[in-house]
Design a protein around this motif. Structure first.
Motif, PDB file in Angstrom:
ATOM      1  N   UNK A   9       0.858  -1.195   0.000  1.00  0.00           N
ATOM      2  CA  UNK A   9       0.000   0.000   0.000  1.00  0.00           C
ATOM      3  C   UNK A   9       0.892   1.243   0.000  1.00  0.00           C
ATOM      4  N   UNK A  10       0.643   2.131  -0.982  1.00  0.00           N
ATOM      5  CA  UNK A  10       1.427   3.367  -1.084  1.00  0.00           C
ATOM      6  C   UNK A  10       0.649   4.548  -0.500  1.00  0.00           C
ATOM      7  N   UNK A  11      -0.622   4.691  -0.923  1.00  0.00           N
ATOM      8  CA  UNK A  11      -1.446   5.809  -0.444  1.00  0.00           C
ATOM      9  C   UNK A  11      -2.839   5.300  -0.144  1.00  0.00           C
ATOM     10  N   UNK A  12      -3.453   5.887   0.885  1.00  0.00           N
ATOM     11  CA  UNK A  12      -4.835   5.522   1.234  1.00  0.00           C
ATOM     12  C   UNK A  12      -5.695   6.773   1.118  1.00  0.00           C
ATOM     13  N   UNK A  20       1.240  -1.092  -4.976  1.00  0.00           N
ATOM     14  CA  UNK A  20       2.338  -1.424  -5.873  1.00  0.00           C
ATOM     15  C   UNK A  20       2.458  -2.953  -5.966  1.00  0.00           C
ATOM     16  N   UNK A  21       2.174  -3.478  -7.163  1.00  0.00           N
ATOM     17  CA  UNK A  21       2.362  -4.919  -7.402  1.00  0.00           C
ATOM     18  C   UNK A  21       3.758  -5.116  -7.975  1.00  0.00           C
ATOM     19  N   UNK A  22       4.772  -4.976  -7.165  1.00  0.00           N
ATOM     20  CA  UNK A  22       6.145  -5.181  -7.639  1.00  0.00           C
ATOM     21  C   UNK A  22       6.501  -4.342  -8.851  1.00  0.00           C
ATOM     22  N   UNK A  23       6.098  -3.096  -8.852  1.00  0.00           N
ATOM     23  CA  UNK A  23       6.450  -2.198  -9.961  1.00  0.00           C
ATOM     24  C   UNK A  23       5.227  -1.653 -10.682  1.00  0.00           C
ATOM     25  N   UNK A  24       4.146  -2.415 -10.716  1.00  0.00           N
ATOM     26  CA  UNK A  24       2.912  -1.965 -11.371  1.00  0.00           C
ATOM     27  C   UNK A  24       2.005  -1.334 -10.318  1.00  0.00           C
ATOM     28  N   UNK A  25       1.677  -0.064 -10.536  1.00  0.00           N
ATOM     29  CA  UNK A  25       0.823   0.617  -9.555  1.00  0.00           C
ATOM     30  C   UNK A  25      -0.625   0.623 -10.043  1.00  0.00           C
ATOM     31  N   UNK A  26      -1.539   0.450  -9.080  1.00  0.00           N
ATOM     32  CA  UNK A  26      -2.948   0.395  -9.450  1.00  0.00           C
ATOM     33  C   UNK A  26      -3.806   0.852  -8.282  1.00  0.00           C
ATOM     34  N   UNK A  27      -4.972   1.434  -8.630  1.00  0.00           N
ATOM     35  CA  UNK A  27      -5.919   1.801  -7.561  1.00  0.00           C
ATOM     36  C   UNK A  27      -6.780   0.590  -7.235  1.00  0.00           C
ATOM     37  N   UNK A  28      -6.950   0.314  -5.959  1.00  0.00           N
ATOM     38  CA  UNK A  28      -7.805  -0.803  -5.551  1.00  0.00           C
ATOM     39  C   UNK A  28      -8.816  -0.316  -4.509  1.00  0.00           C
ATOM     40  N   UNK A  36      -6.341   0.041   7.021  1.00  0.00           N
ATOM     41  CA  UNK A  36      -5.240  -0.218   6.091  1.00  0.00           C
ATOM     42  C   UNK A  36      -4.324   1.015   6.078  1.00  0.00           C
ATOM     43  N   UNK A  37      -3.013   0.783   6.192  1.00  0.00           N
ATOM     44  CA  UNK A  37      -2.062   1.910   6.283  1.00  0.00           C
ATOM     45  C   UNK A  37      -1.020   1.803   5.164  1.00  0.00           C
ATOM     46  N   UNK A  38      -0.482   2.960   4.732  1.00  0.00           N
ATOM     47  CA  UNK A  38       0.645   2.890   3.793  1.00  0.00           C
ATOM     48  C   UNK A  38       1.770   2.053   4.409  1.00  0.00           C
ATOM     49  N   UNK A  39       2.400   1.225   3.584  1.00  0.00           N
ATOM     50  CA  UNK A  39       3.460   0.344   4.084  1.00  0.00           C
ATOM     51  C   UNK A  39       2.962  -1.070   4.335  1.00  0.00           C
ATOM     52  N   UNK A  40       1.631  -1.231   4.549  1.00  0.00           N
ATOM     53  CA  UNK A  40       1.075  -2.587   4.723  1.00  0.00           C
ATOM     54  C   UNK A  40       1.181  -3.362   3.404  1.00  0.00           C
ATOM     55  N   UNK A  41       1.306  -4.677   3.526  1.00  0.00           N
ATOM     56  CA  UNK A  41       1.117  -5.543   2.360  1.00  0.00           C
ATOM     57  C   UNK A  41      -0.293  -6.116   2.439  1.00  0.00           C
ATOM     58  N   UNK A  42      -1.037  -5.982   1.331  1.00  0.00           N
ATOM     59  CA  UNK A  42      -2.391  -6.537   1.314  1.00  0.00           C
ATOM     60  C   UNK A  42      -2.496  -7.598   0.223  1.00  0.00           C
ATOM     61  N   UNK A  43      -3.450  -8.521   0.395  1.00  0.00           N
ATOM     62  CA  UNK A  43      -3.750  -9.492  -0.653  1.00  0.00           C
ATOM     63  C   UNK A  43      -4.870  -8.912  -1.494  1.00  0.00           C
ATOM     64  N   UNK A  44      -4.663  -8.821  -2.811  1.00  0.00           N
ATOM     65  CA  UNK A  44      -5.643  -8.182  -3.688  1.00  0.00           C
ATOM     66  C   UNK A  44      -6.289  -9.226  -4.601  1.00  0.00           C
ATOM     67  N   UNK A  45      -7.617  -9.258  -4.558  1.00  0.00           N
ATOM     68  CA  UNK A  45      -8.383 -10.191  -5.393  1.00  0.00           C
ATOM     69  C   UNK A  45      -9.383  -9.375  -6.214  1.00  0.00           C
ATOM     70  N   UNK A  48      -9.956  -5.836  -5.138  1.00  0.00           N
ATOM     71  CA  UNK A  48     -10.331  -5.590  -3.746  1.00  0.00           C
ATOM     72  C   UNK A  48      -9.272  -6.174  -2.813  1.00  0.00           C
ATOM     73  N   UNK A  49      -8.851  -5.393  -1.821  1.00  0.00           N
ATOM     74  CA  UNK A  49      -7.960  -5.946  -0.788  1.00  0.00           C
ATOM     75  C   UNK A  49      -8.810  -6.816   0.130  1.00  0.00           C
ATOM     76  N   UNK A  50      -8.371  -8.066   0.341  1.00  0.00           N
ATOM     77  CA  UNK A  50      -9.177  -8.964   1.190  1.00  0.00           C
ATOM     78  C   UNK A  50      -8.513  -9.245   2.540  1.00  0.00           C
ATOM     79  N   UNK A  51      -7.218  -8.908   2.688  1.00  0.00           N
ATOM     80  CA  UNK A  51      -6.583  -9.093   3.995  1.00  0.00           C
ATOM     81  C   UNK A  51      -5.237  -8.369   4.025  1.00  0.00           C
ATOM     82  N   UNK A  52      -4.855  -7.944   5.228  1.00  0.00           N
ATOM     83  CA  UNK A  52      -3.501  -7.421   5.430  1.00  0.00           C
ATOM     84  C   UNK A  52      -2.625  -8.622   5.781  1.00  0.00           C
ATOM     85  N   UNK A  53      -1.482  -8.745   5.089  1.00  0.00           N
ATOM     86  CA  UNK A  53      -0.606  -9.894   5.318  1.00  0.00           C
ATOM     87  C   UNK A  53       0.189  -9.686   6.610  1.00  0.00           C
ATOM     88  N   UNK A  54       0.186 -10.705   7.438  1.00  0.00           N
ATOM     89  CA  UNK A  54       0.916 -10.651   8.701  1.00  0.00           C
ATOM     90  C   UNK A  54       2.286 -11.302   8.489  1.00  0.00           C
TER      91      UNK A  54
END
Lengths: 76, 368
Positions: A9-12, A20-28, A36-45, A48-54
């Motif tokens: 997550x870059x911006x909320x 950022x999907x490893x270089x590809x940026x997209x709005x979700x 959800x905070x900038x810096x979190x890693x989320x799973x995107x389906x 839609x983000x469905x979970x913050x990765x722990x």
């Protein structure tokens, strides 16, 4: 179909985030999650983000398995 | 911490070797173990990583009904096709569904004959299309398991444009697992449960199934080590005579799941009996729109007649048995001959998560 890709997550902004999907940026959409905070890693389906990765939990699981399997080898 | 480090950890060949040794040791303590998974992404990991070739001869991992595109009944696809031929209607679909053969033809073939079909990445894109085309009716073909259903529920709860509706065709995993156990066709010693469905619903819905049928279940992630550790955890339960629901995919799955996503689903949908291609009807395994949201159901909005009498699969196709965990794609005489990804005869050869597609594309890692 149930594939979910990790993204950083870059911006909320309200219910949406730029990720950022490893270089590809997209709005979700992040409406399915709270806090959800900038810096979190989320799973995107499907956009839609469905979970913050722990990440700490992930490393802990691996560490426990390393430990378990090492101790078993000693026993053998 | 960077995620890359986590993913490298779950792809470690060194640890994988130790887990395989552990699996081999556990396997010596059981006569045989037939494990079924219910997720196309698990099948992808298993085949791509050659996991079946690493397992001892008495441990099998078979694919079950884990591909939503494959289990979508032809009657629903036919309904979407009929809508796409209506003047003023545009049907949006996930790419996986586009080429799935139905009673007469696929959505792709319908598009070639003049039907209006657009492939979208997600339901959000379908809503944007409806906003851009206010003089058209945009109908989204809403398929997918619990991973996808919350996005549909969120969109319908967020006051979508009046020219937007859906063909409701979501399916639910726990009732399908229970149905497989009730059918009793295959020996099932444990389930590898789908990581992303379970990210939404948590571990709780599976617990009554483990208790009632005395079957171990492990929720696993999608890296090679996730699957191997999942197999080891299941074998450990078999050896110890336990039948519990355990979580291997701890980085994403919480006991209670994603409660907010569940609340959206609960608000919009109610469970209803639904058909699964190659399997038949399963109680409470689909979703209908609750009253108050029925106006978003394209089937009733456009008075589409759904013919459920159409045959599920074409003659000779063994997708039904593959989806019930009874055989491997290579057991089907059509596999790789008249049924290929270029010219699919059955639904499992179309989707990138279909067992036949994966077997054809990525290798021969069935039990040899």
């Amino acid at each position: 179909m149930c594939l979910a890709i990790p993204a950083k997550v870059l911006e909320v902004s309200g219910d949406t985030a730029i990720v950022d999907f490893g270089g590809v940026k997209r709005e979700i959409c992040i409406a399915l999650l709270e806090n959800v905070k900038p810096g979190d890693y989320v799973l995107v389906h499907t956009g839609f983000a469905i979970q913050v990765i722990d990440e700490e939990e992930a490393m802990e699981t691996l560490r426990l398995w390393e430990e378990l399997l090492s101790s078993q080898q000693v026993e053998v | 911490m960077e995620l890359e480090k986590v993913l490298r950890g779950y792809r470690s060949a060194e640890l994988a070797k130790k887990v395989v040794e552990h699996i081999n040791a556990l396997a010596k303590e059981v006569e045989e173990a037939n494990i079924v998974h219910v997720c196309g992404t698990h099948e992808y990991t298993i085949v791509k990583s050659g996991i079946r070739s690493l397992l001892p001869p008495n441990v099998e991992v078979r694919s079950g009904p884990g591909c939503p595109v494959c289990v979508c009944p032809p009657s629903d696809i036919d309904a979407a096709i009929e809508l796409a031929f209506r003047p003023n209607v545009v049907v949006t679909t996930f790419g996986d569904m586009y080429r799935v053969p139905s009673t007469k033809y696929s959505l792709a073939e319908a598009a070639a004959k003049g039907a209006s079909v657009r492939v979208v990445y997600g339901i959000g894109d379908a809503v944007e299309l409806a906003k851009k085309m206010p003089d058209k009716e945009v109908v989204h073909f809403a398929i997918g398991f619990e991973t996808t259903a919350p996005s549909t529920a969120y969109v319908l709860s967020a006051d979508p444009p009046p020219n937007f509706s859906i063909v409701p065709s979501h399916r639910l995993i726990p009732p399908a697992i229970e149905h497989l156990l009730n059918l009793g066709e295959a020996r099932i010693d444990g389930f590898i449960l789908p990581g992303h469905v379970s990210t939404i619903i948590g571990a709780k819905p599976y617990r009554p199934i483990s208790q009632k049928y005395r079957v171990p279940q492990v929720i696993a992630g999608f890296e090679p080590l996730d699957v191997l550790i999942g197999v080891a955890m299941l074998l450990q339960q078999v050896v110890e005579g336990r039948s519990e629901v355990e979580i291997e995919y701890t980085r994403s799955v919480r006991e209670e799941g994603n409660v907010r996503a569940q609340q959206f689903m609960e608000k919009i949908f109610e469970p209803v009996e639904a058909g699964w291609r190659g399997i038949g009807k399963i109680p409470k395994s689909g979703y209908r729109l609750r009253s108050g949201y029925e106006q978003y159901n394209a089937i009733s909005r456009f008075e589409v007649e759904v013919d459920e009498s159409a045959p599920d699969t074409k003659p000779g196709c063994r997708c039904g048995e593959i989806l019930r965990g009874l055989c491997y794609p290579q057991d089907c005489p059509l596999f790789g001959k008249i049924c290929t990804p270029r010219s699919p005869w059955g639904p499992c050869m179309v989707s990138s998560e279909g067992a036949c597609f994966i077997a054809y594309r990525y290798g021969k890692s069935v039990k040899l």
